[in-house]
Write a protein that holds these residues in place. Sequence first.
Motif, PDB file in Angstrom:
ATOM      1  N   LYS A 147      -4.762  18.640  19.293  1.00 45.13           N
ATOM      2  CA  LYS A 147      -5.720  18.450  18.202  1.00 45.13           C
ATOM      3  C   LYS A 147      -6.278  17.039  18.323  1.00 45.13           C
ATOM      4  N   ILE A 148      -7.559  16.932  18.668  1.00 47.15           N
ATOM      5  CA  ILE A 148      -8.194  15.651  18.956  1.00 47.15           C
ATOM      6  C   ILE A 148      -9.047  15.208  17.774  1.00 47.15           C
ATOM      7  N   GLN A 149      -8.821  13.984  17.297  1.00 43.49           N
ATOM      8  CA  GLN A 149      -9.676  13.388  16.281  1.00 43.49           C
ATOM      9  C   GLN A 149     -10.875  12.743  16.985  1.00 43.49           C
ATOM     10  N   LYS A 150     -12.077  13.195  16.632  1.00 46.28           N
ATOM     11  CA  LYS A 150     -13.254  12.682  17.327  1.00 46.28           C
ATOM     12  C   LYS A 150     -14.511  12.971  16.516  1.00 46.28           C
ATOM     13  N   LEU A 151     -15.657  12.549  17.050  1.00 46.93           N
ATOM     14  CA  LEU A 151     -16.943  12.863  16.424  1.00 46.93           C
ATOM     15  C   LEU A 151     -17.358  14.271  16.852  1.00 46.93           C
ATOM     16  N   ILE A 152     -17.716  15.083  15.867  1.00 45.63           N
ATOM     17  CA  ILE A 152     -18.159  16.451  16.142  1.00 45.63           C
ATOM     18  C   ILE A 152     -19.544  16.651  15.533  1.00 45.63           C
ATOM     19  N   PRO A 153     -20.308  17.646  16.022  1.00 49.20           N
ATOM     20  CA  PRO A 153     -21.625  17.891  15.435  1.00 49.20           C
ATOM     21  C   PRO A 153     -21.515  18.251  13.954  1.00 49.20           C
ATOM     22  N   CYS A 154     -22.410  17.718  13.171  1.00 45.20           N
ATOM     23  CA  CYS A 154     -22.437  18.034  11.741  1.00 45.20           C
ATOM     24  C   CYS A 154     -22.747  19.516  11.559  1.00 45.20           C
ATOM     25  N   GLU A 155     -21.876  20.219  10.853  1.00 43.25           N
ATOM     26  CA  GLU A 155     -22.057  21.662  10.696  1.00 43.25           C
ATOM     27  C   GLU A 155     -23.210  22.005   9.759  1.00 43.25           C
ATOM     28  N   ALA A 162     -31.233  16.254  10.758  1.00 43.55           N
ATOM     29  CA  ALA A 162     -32.316  16.516   9.800  1.00 43.55           C
ATOM     30  C   ALA A 162     -31.824  17.394   8.647  1.00 43.55           C
ATOM     31  N   LYS A 163     -32.449  17.221   7.495  1.00 41.80           N
ATOM     32  CA  LYS A 163     -32.083  18.004   6.317  1.00 41.80           C
ATOM     33  C   LYS A 163     -32.310  19.490   6.566  1.00 41.80           C
ATOM     34  N   ASP A 164     -33.405  19.819   7.228  1.00 43.72           N
ATOM     35  CA  ASP A 164     -33.708  21.204   7.611  1.00 43.72           C
ATOM     36  C   ASP A 164     -34.700  21.156   8.769  1.00 43.72           C
ATOM     37  N   ARG A 165     -35.071  22.321   9.272  1.00 45.94           N
ATOM     38  CA  ARG A 165     -35.977  22.380  10.424  1.00 45.94           C
ATOM     39  C   ARG A 165     -37.348  21.790  10.115  1.00 45.94           C
ATOM     40  N   LYS A 210     -33.508  12.999   6.274  1.00 48.23           N
ATOM     41  CA  LYS A 210     -32.220  13.014   6.970  1.00 48.23           C
ATOM     42  C   LYS A 210     -31.214  13.924   6.270  1.00 48.23           C
ATOM     43  N   CYS A 211     -30.296  14.442   7.070  1.00 43.08           N
ATOM     44  CA  CYS A 211     -29.215  15.274   6.540  1.00 43.08           C
ATOM     45  C   CYS A 211     -28.342  14.410   5.624  1.00 43.08           C
ATOM     46  N   PRO A 212     -28.103  14.839   4.376  1.00 44.78           N
ATOM     47  CA  PRO A 212     -27.313  14.016   3.449  1.00 44.78           C
ATOM     48  C   PRO A 212     -25.828  13.952   3.811  1.00 44.78           C
ATOM     49  N   HIS A 213     -25.352  14.866   4.635  1.00 44.49           N
ATOM     50  CA  HIS A 213     -23.925  14.917   4.966  1.00 44.49           C
ATOM     51  C   HIS A 213     -23.562  13.957   6.099  1.00 44.49           C
ATOM     52  N   CYS A 214     -24.487  13.757   7.047  1.00 48.35           N
ATOM     53  CA  CYS A 214     -24.183  12.884   8.193  1.00 48.35           C
ATOM     54  C   CYS A 214     -25.072  11.655   8.233  1.00 48.35           C
ATOM     55  N   GLY A 215     -25.966  11.526   7.242  1.00 49.53           N
ATOM     56  CA  GLY A 215     -26.838  10.359   7.192  1.00 49.53           C
ATOM     57  C   GLY A 215     -27.869  10.319   8.294  1.00 49.53           C
ATOM     58  N   ASN A 217     -27.325  11.054  11.505  1.00 50.71           N
ATOM     59  CA  ASN A 217     -26.753  10.840  12.841  1.00 50.71           C
ATOM     60  C   ASN A 217     -26.498  12.144  13.596  1.00 50.71           C
ATOM     61  N   GLY A 218     -26.294  13.206  12.854  1.00 49.97           N
ATOM     62  CA  GLY A 218     -26.016  14.495  13.498  1.00 49.97           C
ATOM     63  C   GLY A 218     -24.549  14.675  13.856  1.00 49.97           C
ATOM     64  N   VAL A 219     -23.713  13.675  13.612  1.00 56.90           N
ATOM     65  CA  VAL A 219     -22.284  13.771  13.920  1.00 56.90           C
ATOM     66  C   VAL A 219     -21.468  13.278  12.737  1.00 56.90           C
ATOM     67  N   ILE A 220     -20.258  13.836  12.610  1.00 59.22           N
ATOM     68  CA  ILE A 220     -19.318  13.415  11.572  1.00 59.22           C
ATOM     69  C   ILE A 220     -17.932  13.311  12.192  1.00 59.22           C
ATOM     70  N   ARG A 221     -17.036  12.603  11.519  1.00 53.16           N
ATOM     71  CA  ARG A 221     -15.667  12.493  11.990  1.00 53.16           C
ATOM     72  C   ARG A 221     -14.927  13.794  11.683  1.00 53.16           C
ATOM     73  N   GLY A 222     -14.298  14.371  12.702  1.00 55.42           N
ATOM     74  CA  GLY A 222     -13.573  15.619  12.518  1.00 55.42           C
ATOM     75  C   GLY A 222     -12.504  15.781  13.576  1.00 55.42           C
ATOM     76  N   GLU A 223     -12.089  17.002  13.797  1.00 54.07           N
ATOM     77  CA  GLU A 223     -11.069  17.270  14.798  1.00 54.07           C
ATOM     78  C   GLU A 223     -11.379  18.574  15.515  1.00 54.07           C
ATOM     79  N   GLU A 224     -10.860  18.674  16.712  1.00 57.02           N
ATOM     80  CA  GLU A 224     -11.064  19.877  17.522  1.00 57.02           C
ATOM     81  C   GLU A 224      -9.808  20.145  18.335  1.00 57.02           C
TER      82      GLU A 224
END
Length: 385
Positions: A147-155, A162-165, A210-215, A217-224
């Motif tokens: 289980k790796i802690q890393k940056l993952i694409p914002c779901e 972007a907020k939407d297309r 901009k997407c309000p969840h990732c600001g 950037n398109g990436v957030i801190r998560g795990e995989e």
Amino acid sequence: MEKRDYYEVLGVEKTATADEIKKAYRKKAMEYHPDRNPGNKEAEEKFKEAAEAYDVLSNPDKKARYDQFGHAGMGGPGGGYNMDFDLSSIFERFGDLIGGFGGGFGGFSGFGGGGRQGKRVRQGTNCRVKVKLTLEEINSGVEKKLKIQKLIPCEHCGGTGAKDRNSISTCSKCHGSGQVAMQQRTMFGVMQQIVQCPDCNGTGEIIKDKCPHCGGNGVIRGEEVVTINIPAGVADGMQLSMRGKGNAAPNGGINGDLLVLIEEQDHGTFERNGNNLYQNFFISFPQAALGDTVEVPLLSGKARIKIAAGTQSGQVLRLQGKGLPELNSRIVGDMIVNINVWTPKNLSKEEKELIEKMKEGENFKPKPTKNDQGFFSRVRQFFND
């Protein structure tokens, strides 16, 4: 589809130098470059094939394995080498040789402009993880799930930021190319240079909301959970690389790599030296004097060996091919067995009386010869022989 010989792909001999291999690859890459063959799938596949061949033949270690074992030695599923590159990855790695995607063969614009580099593709950073392995796992190879802690694409935005297309639009300054032309007057005339678009930072797109969840950037801190297939024969301190399994890149770029550092755990029975394993094996005095057949432990199972009558403590035996395999090779090390004669520490009255009777016997008096050397001398002579 059967893979073609890499030397055949680049059109060079096996004796080709590094410079000849580089020149041959550049020639093939230019011939099948997507800019010169728009919409031509066959040319695109040959472009990727040439990049795969160059990736192997330009690397001394990979080239040595390929020269010895062919495609079977490259470690991919089914005995092949999986480059796992898309066009962006190829331009990211070899763009200095072939020019960037979206144009650019190192040509000039105007009197002295720079070559076009294409849209900017962001690269994610690498992740590093340490994996502890037993000698048994190193011997057979092992699959690890980590289980790796890393940056993952914002779901929420799919990694776009972007907020939407509807929040993504083509950059009006560079019209989506990621580049703009700049002109400068000099004493020699007007010089034109192609540079990265300052408005979109070379991406060719502008994000209005901009997407309000990732600001944005398109990436957030998560795990995989990542499955790592570790081949047999790795060693302590060795680093393996899993392409594209590192941190996600901002705004849908190319993922970084996952770097796996191997840490070898101490073993209670064996010590490792290269691909050879060493162990101390104890036998009793009666076994040493009379001879016996014993079982010595291996990493997998046991081996029966014969102890000759009159065996001395410190004698070294070798079990060929019972050590560790060499990485990406058919070579296997040996098991080196150091024989030690066990001297009991606690004796019963009857045992003491029996030994007292033997003590004065002529055959029990030490009579060392020049062949009865110390342990390290025997080991040196063992390997010299």
